[in-house]
Design an enzyme around this catalytic site. Sequence first.
Site, PDB file in Angstrom:
ATOM      1  CE1 TYR A  38     -10.922  -1.150   5.989  1.00 57.30           C
ATOM      2  CE2 TYR A  38     -11.219   0.090   8.021  1.00 57.30           C
ATOM      3  CZ  TYR A  38     -10.443  -0.268   6.939  1.00 57.30           C
ATOM      4  OH  TYR A  38      -9.172   0.251   6.812  1.00 57.30           O
ATOM      5  N   GLY A  79       0.818  -1.205   0.000  1.00 65.64           N
ATOM      6  CA  GLY A  79       0.000   0.000   0.000  1.00 65.64           C
ATOM      7  C   GLY A  79       0.849   1.251   0.000  1.00 65.64           C
ATOM      8  CG  HIS A  80       4.449   1.616  -2.574  1.00 64.71           C
ATOM      9  ND1 HIS A  80       3.706   0.654  -3.236  1.00 64.71           N
ATOM     10  CD2 HIS A  80       5.212   2.221  -3.519  1.00 64.71           C
ATOM     11  CE1 HIS A  80       4.017   0.685  -4.521  1.00 64.71           C
ATOM     12  NE2 HIS A  80       4.916   1.611  -4.721  1.00 64.71           N
ATOM     13  CG  LEU A 122      -4.460   8.467   9.844  1.00 63.82           C
ATOM     14  CD1 LEU A 122      -3.822   7.330   9.076  1.00 63.82           C
ATOM     15  CD2 LEU A 122      -3.507   9.005  10.907  1.00 63.82           C
TER      16      LEU A 122
END
Length: 391
Positions: A138, A12-13, A168
């Site tokens: 989730y 997931g970079h 975030l």
Amino acid sequence: MLDKNAKIYVAGHHGLVGSAIWNNLKTRGYENLIGRSHRELDLTDQVAVRRFFDEERPDAVVLAAAFVGGIMANSLYRADFIMMNMKIQCNVISEAYAHGVKKLLFLGSTCIYPKNAPQPMKEDCLLTSPLEYTNEEYAIAKIAGLKMCESYNLQYGTNYIAVMPTNLYGPNDNFHLENSHVMPAMMRKVYLAKLIHDGEWAKIATDLDKRPVEGVTGAASHDDILTVLAKYGIYNNKVVLWGTGKPLREFLWSEDMADASVHVLLNVNFSDIIGIEKYSSVHYGASTDGAVDRNHSAGRGGAIPSLGEIRNCHINVGTGKELTIRQLSELVVKAVGFEGEVAFDATKPDGTMRKLIDVSKLHSLGWTHRVEIEDGVQRLFHWYQQSLQQE
């Protein structure tokens, strides 16, 4: 501490957190990083994941990849959210173990906590009452992920750590109005309302070309643009936000999250979290070369009786500070330089009134956030403006 030459796979970079973790590792001198886009490697494909681990043999893994979406997507695609995330986690964690990965960091979310958890939410409130229904699948997948890490550690003496970040925001955030989170959505709405008032139609066109709204781009007529923006509460010098503005929320700058993640990856072991030194060597049968004997693990099948029940070994990552949505809107207005009206539509739902996490465990492990919300909002708007200039 991982050697500077250690091969680290960041899954997931390209994402909000994954990209920040990648950059943080680079800054610290870790150059041997591996990343694969979704097109290059489908993490839900078990055979492909096994082939990747066979070929690359990473020393450490950061699992920041996930199948994500907003409240509407969570409600509509419930089966996809639990199945896709479970596949990703099972494939990566099982292959990491099979290939002798020394350290694994799993990123979850504070949505794992019960809807009515006592505030601030400690790690120990996990699984104490029902979850929020709209993102239950989730959350269950993320709970399973942290339990996988915990269980592999208990059974096999591995060193897999799970961190649970709060809300975030930061570089590479999602500003698409249909599915973005509260801060970037609010910021873009305020910015567009200012541009409409100022008659900056070229800038509005640039914004919509970069991130179309319901298919409407900068090429649309002024009337069509105003019509679609009004659906999202964006008017000439006025913005209407959902709810009363009273709910309290905690926000963490994504680069702070990355720094906390890398701190844990490099400096924190499972033994540090549960307070038992040399946990693996003391409680697990080990071969002469130090590798765990999988067939004679003292912990095989569950908790080790002499240690009692070991659970909730994950780590909350946040600031431990909160502000109301109305206070957030005031910071956004200041950053954008908006002089119009911000109204709240109290007929619309507020959502959970408070979602604050307890970060005392994180602080005890040697990390504290650096970017305060006032500075972070300014930084985010600066990044957003820069993103509009990029092709």
